[in-house]
Design a protein around this motif. Structure first.
Motif, short mmCIF file in Angstrom:
data_model
loop_
_atom_site.label_atom_id
_atom_site.label_comp_id
_atom_site.label_asym_id
_atom_site.label_seq_id
_atom_site.Cartn_x
_atom_site.Cartn_y
_atom_site.Cartn_z
N LEU A 87 0.82 -1.21 0.00
CA LEU A 87 0.00 0.00 0.00
C LEU A 87 0.86 1.26 0.00
CD1 LEU A 87 -2.95 -0.81 2.45
CD2 LEU A 87 -3.10 -0.30 0.01
N ILE A 88 1.90 1.27 0.83
CA ILE A 88 2.78 2.44 0.89
C ILE A 88 3.44 2.68 -0.46
CG2 ILE A 88 4.89 3.36 1.92
CD1 ILE A 88 4.10 1.93 4.52
N THR A 89 3.94 1.62 -1.07
CA THR A 89 4.61 1.76 -2.37
C THR A 89 3.63 2.25 -3.43
OG1 THR A 89 6.16 -0.01 -1.80
CG2 THR A 89 5.95 0.55 -4.13
N LEU A 90 2.43 1.70 -3.44
CA LEU A 90 1.44 2.11 -4.45
C LEU A 90 1.01 3.56 -4.24
CD1 LEU A 90 -0.73 -1.13 -4.66
CD2 LEU A 90 0.91 -0.28 -6.34
N LEU A 91 0.92 4.01 -2.99
CA LEU A 91 0.57 5.40 -2.74
C LEU A 91 1.69 6.34 -3.20
CD1 LEU A 91 -1.17 5.27 0.76
CD2 LEU A 91 -2.23 5.76 -1.44
N ILE A 92 2.95 5.94 -2.94
CA ILE A 92 4.08 6.75 -3.41
C ILE A 92 4.08 6.78 -4.93
CG2 ILE A 92 6.59 6.89 -3.50
CD1 ILE A 92 6.66 5.65 -0.72
N PHE A 93 3.75 5.66 -5.56
CA PHE A 93 3.69 5.62 -7.03
C PHE A 93 2.59 6.54 -7.55
CE2 PHE A 93 2.24 3.62 -11.04
CZ PHE A 93 3.41 3.74 -11.77
N ALA A 94 1.45 6.58 -6.85
CA ALA A 94 0.36 7.48 -7.25
C ALA A 94 0.80 8.93 -7.15
CB ALA A 94 -0.87 7.23 -6.37
N ILE A 95 1.55 9.28 -6.09
CA ILE A 95 2.07 10.65 -5.97
C ILE A 95 3.02 10.96 -7.12
CG2 ILE A 95 3.49 12.17 -4.53
CD1 ILE A 95 2.42 10.68 -2.09
N PHE A 96 3.87 9.99 -7.46
CA PHE A 96 4.81 10.18 -8.56
C PHE A 96 4.07 10.42 -9.88
CE2 PHE A 96 7.17 8.20 -12.10
CZ PHE A 96 8.24 9.06 -12.15
N ILE A 97 2.99 9.68 -10.11
CA ILE A 97 2.20 9.85 -11.34
C ILE A 97 1.62 11.27 -11.40
CG2 ILE A 97 0.12 9.11 -12.55
CD1 ILE A 97 2.47 7.22 -12.88
N VAL A 98 1.12 11.76 -10.26
CA VAL A 98 0.57 13.13 -10.21
C VAL A 98 1.66 14.14 -10.57
CG1 VAL A 98 -0.40 14.88 -8.69
CG2 VAL A 98 -1.24 12.54 -8.58
N ILE A 99 2.85 13.97 -9.98
CA ILE A 99 3.96 14.88 -10.28
C ILE A 99 4.35 14.77 -11.75
CG2 ILE A 99 6.38 15.40 -9.76
CD1 ILE A 99 5.87 14.42 -6.92
N TYR A 100 4.32 13.56 -12.29
CA TYR A 100 4.68 13.36 -13.69
C TYR A 100 3.71 14.10 -14.61
CZ TYR A 100 7.23 10.76 -17.27
OH TYR A 100 8.06 10.42 -18.31
N VAL A 101 2.42 13.99 -14.31
CA VAL A 101 1.42 14.69 -15.12
C VAL A 101 1.61 16.20 -15.02
CG1 VAL A 101 -1.05 15.15 -15.37
CG2 VAL A 101 -0.26 12.82 -14.98
N MET A 102 1.90 16.70 -13.81
CA MET A 102 2.14 18.13 -13.64
C MET A 102 3.38 18.57 -14.43
SD MET A 102 1.36 18.40 -9.54
CE MET A 102 1.91 20.11 -9.45
N ASN A 103 4.39 17.69 -14.48
CA ASN A 103 5.59 17.99 -15.24
C ASN A 103 5.26 18.14 -16.73
OD1 ASN A 103 8.32 17.23 -16.59
ND2 ASN A 103 7.09 15.39 -16.86
N VAL A 104 4.43 17.25 -17.26
CA VAL A 104 4.06 17.33 -18.67
C VAL A 104 3.26 18.61 -18.94
CG1 VAL A 104 2.74 16.23 -20.54
CG2 VAL A 104 4.09 14.83 -18.95
N LYS A 105 2.33 18.92 -18.06
CA LYS A 105 1.52 20.14 -18.23
C LYS A 105 2.39 21.38 -18.18
CE LYS A 105 -2.94 18.44 -16.56
NZ LYS A 105 -4.02 18.63 -15.55
N ASP A 106 3.34 21.41 -17.25
CA ASP A 106 4.22 22.57 -17.10
C ASP A 106 5.08 22.76 -18.35
OD1 ASP A 106 5.72 24.62 -15.37
OD2 ASP A 106 7.32 23.27 -16.00
N ALA A 107 5.66 21.66 -18.84
CA ALA A 107 6.51 21.78 -20.03
C ALA A 107 5.68 22.20 -21.25
CB ALA A 107 7.20 20.44 -20.30
N THR A 108 4.48 21.65 -21.37
CA THR A 108 3.61 22.01 -22.50
C THR A 108 3.20 23.47 -22.44
OG1 THR A 108 2.76 19.74 -22.53
CG2 THR A 108 1.49 21.39 -23.71
#
Length: 437
Positions: A87-108
């Motif tokens: 559960l902890i790993t999957l929650l950290i992965f979910a946070i990483f996905i959110v940051i990744y999406v924000m990174n794409v939006k910021d660069a775009t």
């Protein structure tokens, strides 16, 4: 026309931070590149294990094996550790996905600005923007992470336990593994005679307790507040102080004192009754009298809270309403029914709903006064005065029936959430708030 925008978007998708580097935001890009590198170093060895652990809950138990001619204990899979770590790993992965999406939006977004001929913001401007416009979000990040891992994650863990067979004596790690069983726990709770008889008995008493405890404390507080606020009553501050004392004293101390006062063998109350030849009463040892006792004691603790709340509301009622009622020749009862009661109910209806929900989970009164006793031979791990929440406590901490306790916890949440949301939306204060907006 959109060359920079598209290029930055593609690069940021390929690897986090490359889009920012392309947009000449070097520091931001390097930070994001290092962040993904660290994420990959963590997720590559752990993510697959986390998914496997949550899906299977382990495959090998702790066992004894002969190694080099000696019998040794070989550690196996611990189902609960696998579930928590997963559960902890999957929650950290979910946070990483959110940051990744924000990174794409910021660069775009920055790439699109470059296509319009604008210069990309440097790191100093970006930092100033974050500390200015997004400062509230920055401050909320830490408590948000705390809520995610200290509140939401344990709730998810508890919910998942209800769909396993994690219970003594056959499925307690590390000697045994825990398995997913679907809705079997809920089916046993509601249909298996030994469990269903206890559940419906405790559930019925929980509802009765919640209704009676809420009504008695609320209207008891209303009565005391009205009496103290009467015009002819002297020393109002003294009366308020006296009536607030039971609430001011720590509940642990109050309950222990009450437990001794109502003791059937040497309690002062039974000794006092014996002076008049009335004999003692089984305050805490008889199922019916024990329930009466906890209700009476709850009134002692709960009435001061309602009294203070309602006193504040009474002072806010416009005096013009009472003067108009006097002009119309209204009696004291009519003024109470037409003016006082509607005004008090309107102002305190949300609090009344909260008190009802709180009484369903009123662990302290039951646990400290009776401990759920007296014992009920037909119940499974529960006594005659146990509420669902105290039964849950006994199942988990005293008897290791974790899956059943989790199922009861889910039922308590559904019960309280459904009642609170439905009744709150029906209150006049909620409807009139919507009208104002």
């Amino acid at each position: 026309m959109n060359r920079h925008r598209n290029t930055a978007a593609v690069l940021s998708v390929l690897f986090m931070g490359l889009g920012q580097l392309y947009n000449r935001q070097l520091i931001k890009g390097l930070i994001l590149v290092l962040l993904e590198a660290a994420a990959l170093a963590y997720f590559v060895p752990n993510l697959g294990t986390a998914v496997w652990g949550v899906a299977t809950l382990g495959e090998n138990t702790t066992r004894m094996e002969k190694i080099n001619g000696l019998t040794q204990q070989v550690a196996g899979d611990h189902s609960i550790f696998l579930l928590i770590n997963g559960l902890i790993t999957l929650l950290i992965f979910a946070i990483f996905i959110v940051i990744y999406v924000m990174n794409v939006k910021d660069a775009t977004k920055t790439g699109a600005a470059r296509d319009r001929g604008e210069s990309p913001a440097n790191f100093r401007k970006t930092l100033a923007y974050v500390l200015d416009r997004n400062f509230p979000h920055l401050l909320l990040t830490l408590p948000g992470l705390g809520i995610l891992f200290l509140t939401i994650m344990p709730i998810l863990f508890m919910i998942l336990l209800a769909f396993t067979n994690y219970a003594a004596p056959n499925h307690i790690p590390p000697a045994k593994l825990v398995d997913w069983v679907g809705f079997e726990t809920f089916a046993n709770l509601l249909t298996m005679k030994t469990w269903s008889h206890t559940f419906f008995g405790v559930f019925a008493w929980t509802l009765i307790w919640a209704v009676v405890a809420t009504v008695t404390t609320y209207f008891g507080g209303l009565l005391v507040a009205l009496l103290v606020e009467q015009k002819g009553v002297r020393f109002k501050k003294l009366w308020r102080t006296i009536f607030i004392l039971p609430y001011a004293i720590p509940q642990l101390i109050s309950m222990l004192i009450m437990k001794n006062l109502f003791n059937g063998q040497f309690g002062p109350i039974n000794q006092y009754l014996s002076y008049f030849g009335l004999g003692g009463l089984p305050w805490l040892t008889d199922p019916l009298w024990a329930k009466v006792t906890v209700i009476v004691v709850n009134m002692w603790v709960g009435i001061p809270v309602s009294m203070v709340l309602i006193m504040g509301v009474l002072t806010a009622i416009p005096k013009d309403l009472y003067e108009a009622a006097d002009v119309d020749g209204a009696s004291a009862y009519q003024k109470f029914r037409i003016v006082t009661l509607p005004f008090v109910l309107f102002s305190t209806a949300p609090i009344l709903i909260t008190q009802f929900a709180g009484n369903i989970n009123n662990f302290n009164i039951i646990f400290l006064l009776t401990g759920g006793d007296p014992v009920n031979g037909s119940y499974q791990y529960a006594g005659s005065t146990d509420l669902l929440v105290t039964w849950l406590y006994k199942l988990s901490l005293n008897n290791n029936q974790f899956n059943m306790a989790s199922a009861i916890g889910i039922i308590i949440f559904i019960l309280i959430a459904s009642f609170s949301i439905y009744n709150y939306r029906r209150t006049k204060s909620f409807k009139e708030e919507d009208m104002i907006q």
